[in-house]
Scaffold this motif. Structure first.
Motif, mmCIF file in Angstrom:
data_model
loop_
_atom_site.group_PDB
_atom_site.id
_atom_site.type_symbol
_atom_site.label_atom_id
_atom_site.label_comp_id
_atom_site.label_asym_id
_atom_site.label_seq_id
_atom_site.Cartn_x
_atom_site.Cartn_y
_atom_site.Cartn_z
ATOM 1 N N ARG A 244 24.558 126.127 -16.374
ATOM 2 C CA ARG A 244 25.054 125.155 -17.353
ATOM 3 C C ARG A 244 24.372 123.835 -17.058
ATOM 4 N N GLN B 264 27.690 125.727 -26.040
ATOM 5 C CA GLN B 264 29.120 125.517 -25.830
ATOM 6 C C GLN B 264 29.691 124.657 -26.949
ATOM 7 N N GLY C 12 39.114 123.626 -22.605
ATOM 8 C CA GLY C 12 39.603 122.388 -21.990
ATOM 9 C C GLY C 12 39.182 121.171 -22.800
ATOM 10 N N ASP C 13 37.879 121.050 -23.008
ATOM 11 C CA ASP C 13 37.379 119.900 -23.788
ATOM 12 C C ASP C 13 37.855 119.967 -25.226
HETATM 13 C C1 3PY Z 1 36.067 123.684 -21.063
HETATM 14 O O1 3PY Z 1 37.055 124.442 -21.021
HETATM 15 O O2 3PY Z 1 36.024 122.673 -21.782
HETATM 16 C C2 3PY Z 1 34.913 123.950 -20.254
HETATM 17 O O3 3PY Z 1 33.932 123.266 -20.346
HETATM 18 C C3 3PY Z 1 34.986 125.079 -19.293
HETATM 19 O O4 3PY Z 1 34.098 124.916 -18.285
#
Ligand code: 3PY
Length: 251
Positions: free
Chosen positions: A69, A145, A172-173
């Motif tokens: 990443r 992502q 999470g974000d």
């Molecule tokens: C998230 O859950 O936002 C992530 O970036 C996991 O690593």
């Protein structure tokens, strides 16, 4: 096509974890534990660029694909870890089709992309550049992502970008970005994850997600998600040690 990318694209179940400990011993322990792949976290750990190459080397010894990443969208960072021998990249915070397209350009060699040719470890330090060039576009995995409200709004356009293998959801974000944190936000977050997964699957992409624990992998897998990053080496170390200490104190 390399087996790892084939498994990603064919949506075979893959269970990996984030590597955040900057030492090859942690990579060897993780590999021995039976993961399908691992993701060296350059974005959210203290792992530095030089150490990444040693971590990939340790994963290679155990024949476990190691992706990285990267800390952002810079083509130089992407090229650098691919040159070091990473099996692919996870590009964080991709929120628009233009950013997704830029990730493709940075990851793939012409005619698909614009990655520069270098005599790095992946190409046997220059001795096997033609061999590496012949297989890199077919074998390297590109995961982007999606973890912002903007990414959620643009998911159809992002998923339509050719050259992306996996749409990876960062819950999470995403929960922070769409104001769906904690138990109160659970339904809203799950609905957003569901929208991203369904849209990406409809566009033919594989879908991945981060899960802090294995509890709900079955449910998300039934929803079509196949590429899982389960917690991290540091999280497993902490949880298992806390459990062991608690059990010891009870005796
Ligand atoms: C998230 O859950 O936002 C992530 O970036 C996991 O690593």
């Amino acid at each position: 096509m390399g087996n790892f990318r084939k498994n990603c694209i064919e949506k075979n179940l893959l269970i990996g974890t984030f590597a955040a400990i900057p030492h090859p011993v942690a990579i060897e322990v993780t590999a021995a534990a039976g993961v399908d792949f691992l993701c060296i976290d350059w974005e959210h750990s203290q792992i530095g660029r030089e150490r990444i190459e040693d971590l990939i080397r340790a994963a290679d010894v155990h024949r476990v694909p190691a992706i990285v990443r990267v800390p952002g969208h810079a083509p130089e960072a992407i090229a650098s870890v691919l040159d070091a021998g990473a099996a692919g990249v996870l590009v964080p915070r991709v929120s628009t089709a233009a950013q997704a397209k830029a990730a493709v350009l940075a990851t793939r060699y012409p005619p698909i992309g614009e990655r520069g040719v270098g005599p790095g470890r992946a190409a046997a330090y220059g001795y096997r550049i033609p061999d590496y060039l012949a297989k890199a576009n077919a074998e390297l995995v590109l995961a982007v992502q999606v973890e912002t409200a903007e990414g959620l709004a643009n998911i159809a356009e992002i998923a339509a970008v050719d050259g992306i293998d996996v749409i990876f959801i960062g819950p999470g974000d995403l929960s922070v970005s769409i104001d769906a944190m904690g138990p109160a936000g659970k339904d809203k977050l799950n609905a957003a994850i569901d929208t991203i997964a369904k849209t990406a699957l409809a566009a033919g992409r594989a879908v991945g997600i981060f899960r802090p624990s294995p509890d709900d992998i079955g449910a998300w897998s039934t929803a079509g998600i196949s590429f899982f990053l389960l917690a991290s080496d540091t999280m497993f170390l902490g949880a298992s040690l806390a459990d062991g200490v608690a059990q010891a104190r009870q005796q």
